[in-house]
Design an enzyme around this catalytic site. Structure first.
Site, PDB file in Angstrom:
ATOM      1  N   LYS A 283       0.783  -1.234   0.000  1.00  0.00           N
ATOM      2  CA  LYS A 283       0.000   0.000   0.000  1.00  0.00           C
ATOM      3  C   LYS A 283       0.820   1.292   0.000  1.00  0.00           C
ATOM      4  O   LYS A 283       0.297   2.383   0.220  1.00  0.00           O
ATOM      5  CB  LYS A 283      -1.016   0.063   1.165  1.00  0.00           C
ATOM      6  CG  LYS A 283      -1.851  -1.165   1.380  1.00  0.00           C
ATOM      7  CD  LYS A 283      -2.253  -1.875   0.126  1.00  0.00           C
ATOM      8  CE  LYS A 283      -3.339  -1.135  -0.638  1.00  0.00           C
ATOM      9  NZ  LYS A 283      -3.623  -1.883  -1.913  1.00  0.00           N
ATOM     10  N   ALA A 284       2.117   1.140  -0.256  1.00  0.00           N
ATOM     11  CA  ALA A 284       2.967   2.344  -0.297  1.00  0.00           C
ATOM     12  C   ALA A 284       2.909   3.053  -1.649  1.00  0.00           C
ATOM     13  O   ALA A 284       3.502   4.119  -1.810  1.00  0.00           O
ATOM     14  CB  ALA A 284       4.412   1.966   0.014  1.00  0.00           C
TER      15      ALA A 284
ATOM     16  N   THR B 102       2.965   0.885  -4.660  1.00  0.00           N
ATOM     17  CA  THR B 102       3.705  -0.087  -5.457  1.00  0.00           C
ATOM     18  C   THR B 102       3.316  -0.031  -6.932  1.00  0.00           C
ATOM     19  O   THR B 102       4.176   0.056  -7.819  1.00  0.00           O
ATOM     20  CB  THR B 102       3.402  -1.518  -4.941  1.00  0.00           C
ATOM     21  OG1 THR B 102       3.251  -1.484  -3.536  1.00  0.00           O
ATOM     22  CG2 THR B 102       4.471  -2.490  -5.362  1.00  0.00           C
ATOM     23  N   THR B 103       2.013  -0.103  -7.194  1.00  0.00           N
ATOM     24  CA  THR B 103       1.502  -0.159  -8.566  1.00  0.00           C
ATOM     25  C   THR B 103       1.920   1.097  -9.335  1.00  0.00           C
ATOM     26  O   THR B 103       2.289   1.034 -10.512  1.00  0.00           O
ATOM     27  CB  THR B 103      -0.037  -0.255  -8.537  1.00  0.00           C
ATOM     28  OG1 THR B 103      -0.419  -1.172  -7.511  1.00  0.00           O
ATOM     29  CG2 THR B 103      -0.594  -0.698  -9.860  1.00  0.00           C
TER      30      THR B 103
ATOM     31  N   HIS C 289       7.255  -7.310  -1.765  1.00  0.00           N
ATOM     32  CA  HIS C 289       6.989  -6.649  -0.480  1.00  0.00           C
ATOM     33  C   HIS C 289       7.822  -7.278   0.642  1.00  0.00           C
ATOM     34  O   HIS C 289       7.514  -7.096   1.818  1.00  0.00           O
ATOM     35  CB  HIS C 289       5.516  -6.825  -0.092  1.00  0.00           C
ATOM     36  CG  HIS C 289       4.525  -6.139  -0.976  1.00  0.00           C
ATOM     37  ND1 HIS C 289       4.669  -4.850  -1.426  1.00  0.00           N
ATOM     38  CD2 HIS C 289       3.314  -6.557  -1.464  1.00  0.00           C
ATOM     39  CE1 HIS C 289       3.616  -4.530  -2.161  1.00  0.00           C
ATOM     40  NE2 HIS C 289       2.787  -5.539  -2.200  1.00  0.00           N
TER      41      HIS C 289
ATOM     42  N   SER D 293      -4.903   2.704   4.023  1.00  0.00           N
ATOM     43  CA  SER D 293      -5.051   2.107   2.706  1.00  0.00           C
ATOM     44  C   SER D 293      -5.161   0.586   2.836  1.00  0.00           C
ATOM     45  O   SER D 293      -5.994  -0.051   2.165  1.00  0.00           O
ATOM     46  CB  SER D 293      -3.831   2.496   1.852  1.00  0.00           C
ATOM     47  OG  SER D 293      -3.924   1.952   0.561  1.00  0.00           O
TER      48      SER D 293
ATOM     49  N   TYR E 258       6.469   8.315  -1.301  1.00  0.00           N
ATOM     50  CA  TYR E 258       5.159   8.559  -1.922  1.00  0.00           C
ATOM     51  C   TYR E 258       4.811  10.048  -1.855  1.00  0.00           C
ATOM     52  O   TYR E 258       4.335  10.624  -2.829  1.00  0.00           O
ATOM     53  CB  TYR E 258       4.115   7.721  -1.171  1.00  0.00           C
ATOM     54  CG  TYR E 258       2.689   7.845  -1.661  1.00  0.00           C
ATOM     55  CD1 TYR E 258       2.167   6.916  -2.555  1.00  0.00           C
ATOM     56  CD2 TYR E 258       1.850   8.865  -1.213  1.00  0.00           C
ATOM     57  CE1 TYR E 258       0.854   7.004  -2.991  1.00  0.00           C
ATOM     58  CE2 TYR E 258       0.541   8.968  -1.647  1.00  0.00           C
ATOM     59  CZ  TYR E 258       0.046   8.033  -2.541  1.00  0.00           C
ATOM     60  OH  TYR E 258      -1.252   8.134  -2.967  1.00  0.00           O
TER      61      TYR E 258
ATOM     62  N   ARG F 267      -7.862   4.074  -4.687  1.00  0.00           N
ATOM     63  CA  ARG F 267      -8.962   4.464  -3.808  1.00  0.00           C
ATOM     64  C   ARG F 267      -9.037   5.987  -3.715  1.00  0.00           C
ATOM     65  O   ARG F 267      -9.953   6.603  -4.251  1.00  0.00           O
ATOM     66  CB  ARG F 267      -8.715   3.818  -2.429  1.00  0.00           C
ATOM     67  CG  ARG F 267      -9.812   3.975  -1.412  1.00  0.00           C
ATOM     68  CD  ARG F 267      -9.390   3.366  -0.077  1.00  0.00           C
ATOM     69  NE  ARG F 267      -8.180   3.991   0.458  1.00  0.00           N
ATOM     70  CZ  ARG F 267      -8.151   4.972   1.345  1.00  0.00           C
ATOM     71  NH1 ARG F 267      -9.280   5.439   1.852  1.00  0.00           N
ATOM     72  NH2 ARG F 267      -7.015   5.505   1.757  1.00  0.00           N
TER      73      ARG F 267
ATOM     74  N   GLY G  83      -5.678   8.003  -3.173  1.00  0.00           N
ATOM     75  CA  GLY G  83      -4.382   8.478  -3.669  1.00  0.00           C
ATOM     76  C   GLY G  83      -3.970   9.822  -3.103  1.00  0.00           C
ATOM     77  O   GLY G  83      -3.451  10.669  -3.824  1.00  0.00           O
TER      78      GLY G  83
END
Ligand code: A3P
Length: 297
Positions: free
Chosen positions: A49-50, A52-53, A110, A140, A196, A259, A261
């Site tokens: 949830k950091a 990644t995508t 991860h 998140s 992030y 969600r 961001g």
């Protein structure tokens, strides 16, 4: 020895002290340690949830000369395999995808440092470690647990999830342990640490620095701007190749992967007391990390 994990959810297991679910079975975690690394691999290392995508899509585009048509032809999770992930239904077995893939490979993981492929420290591939304010990570992750069937059908509430998160009783274990394991690598020349919050502040600037780190100095400023546009929250949310709406285990109607961001959503979840307790725990856990991690709570 395993820690006690009181909030036991179906399908969880503990591997070398780190909690995982069925999509990272022990055999896969064993095989990951023997995974053959190539020196031109790029690892995207994050706690879940950091962002990644987001980082995977950026790095994939930079390494593939911003080939937007190829990026539109398959989902990011197939172009950038998740090393310790195995889901036969999805035909997504990270190790198999990675092994079959031509270089340069963008590999997502991860894992804390101790569970990484041994060769990562011999072959010295480039490694990007992305961090995010753990309070936002926790919110998140809570929403992701609610929307995903991968985590033992979690039905708990926010206070319960927060406790699980603080105790490392969530998939991939403790945020504190993950962060402490990687932080000492920050000065290694093949590593780049990214935040992030800095990406939210100035995405194009971070993309330029990543391009330089990856040796992609031939990409024009216009191309880098196009990468930034393609990777905005709105674009990635609307893009079926990045939004994960096709992934059967995520119910996007409960909470989509992309969600909100934003930075600071934690203020909508933590009570003042919860936040103070978190800060105290953070100080205890992280006091030995120098220089301190620059999160502003
Ligand atoms: P939120 O749940 O706070 O919205 P991961 O990819 O590691 O699972 O991380 C998912 C988080 O990254 C989600 O956070 C998601 O919205 C955010 N994210 C994904 N793509 C993003 C983008 N292009 N810009 C900003 N945030 C993004």
């Amino acid at each position: 020895p395993s820690k006690a994990f009181p909030h036991t959810l179906p399908g969880q297991h503990v591997y070398h002290g780190v909690l995982f679910f069925g999509f990272s079975p022990p055999e896969t975690l064993d095989a990951v340690r023997d995974f053959q690394v190539k020196s031109d691999d790029v690892f995207v290392v994050t706690y879940p949830k950091a962002g990644t995508t987001w980082m995977q899509e950026i790095v994939w585009l930079l390494l593939h000369d911003a080939d937007f048509s190829k990026a539109a032809s398959s989902p990011v999770y197939m172009r950038s395999p998740f090393l310790e992930f195995k889901d036969e239904t999805l035909k997504e077995v990270g190790l198999d995808i990675a092994e079959a893939m031509p270089s340069p490979r963008v590999i997502k993981t991860h894992l804390p440092r101790k569970l990484m492929p041994g060769e990562i420290f011999e072959k010295k591939p480039k490694v990007i470690v992305l961090f995010r304010n753990p309070k936002d990570v926790c919110c998140s992750y809570y929403n992701f647990y609610k929307s995903s069937s991968s985590f033992g059908d979690f039905q708990g509430d926010w206070p319960q999830f927060l406790e699980m998160f603080m105790e490392g009783q969530v998939d991939h274990g403790s945020w504190f342990d993950f962060t402490k394991s990687w932080w000492p690598m920050r000065e290694a020349s093949n590593f780049r640490f990214v935040f992030y919050e800095a990406m939210k502040e100035n995405l194009l600037d971070e993309i330029k620095q990543l391009a330089a780190f990856l040796g992609k100095t031939d990409l024009s400023p216009e191309t880098l701007s196009k990468v930034a546009d393609h990777c905005s929250f709105e674009s990635m949310k609307a893009n079926p190749m990045t939004n994960h709406e096709d992934v059967y285990s995520i119910d996007s109607s409960v909470s989509p992967l992309l969600r909100k961001g934003t930075v600071g959503d934690w203020k909508n979840y933590f009570t003042v007391q919860q936040s103070e307790e978190f800060d105290q725990r953070y100080k205890q856990e992280m006091c030995d990390l120098l220089p301190a991690i620059p999160f502003q709570f």
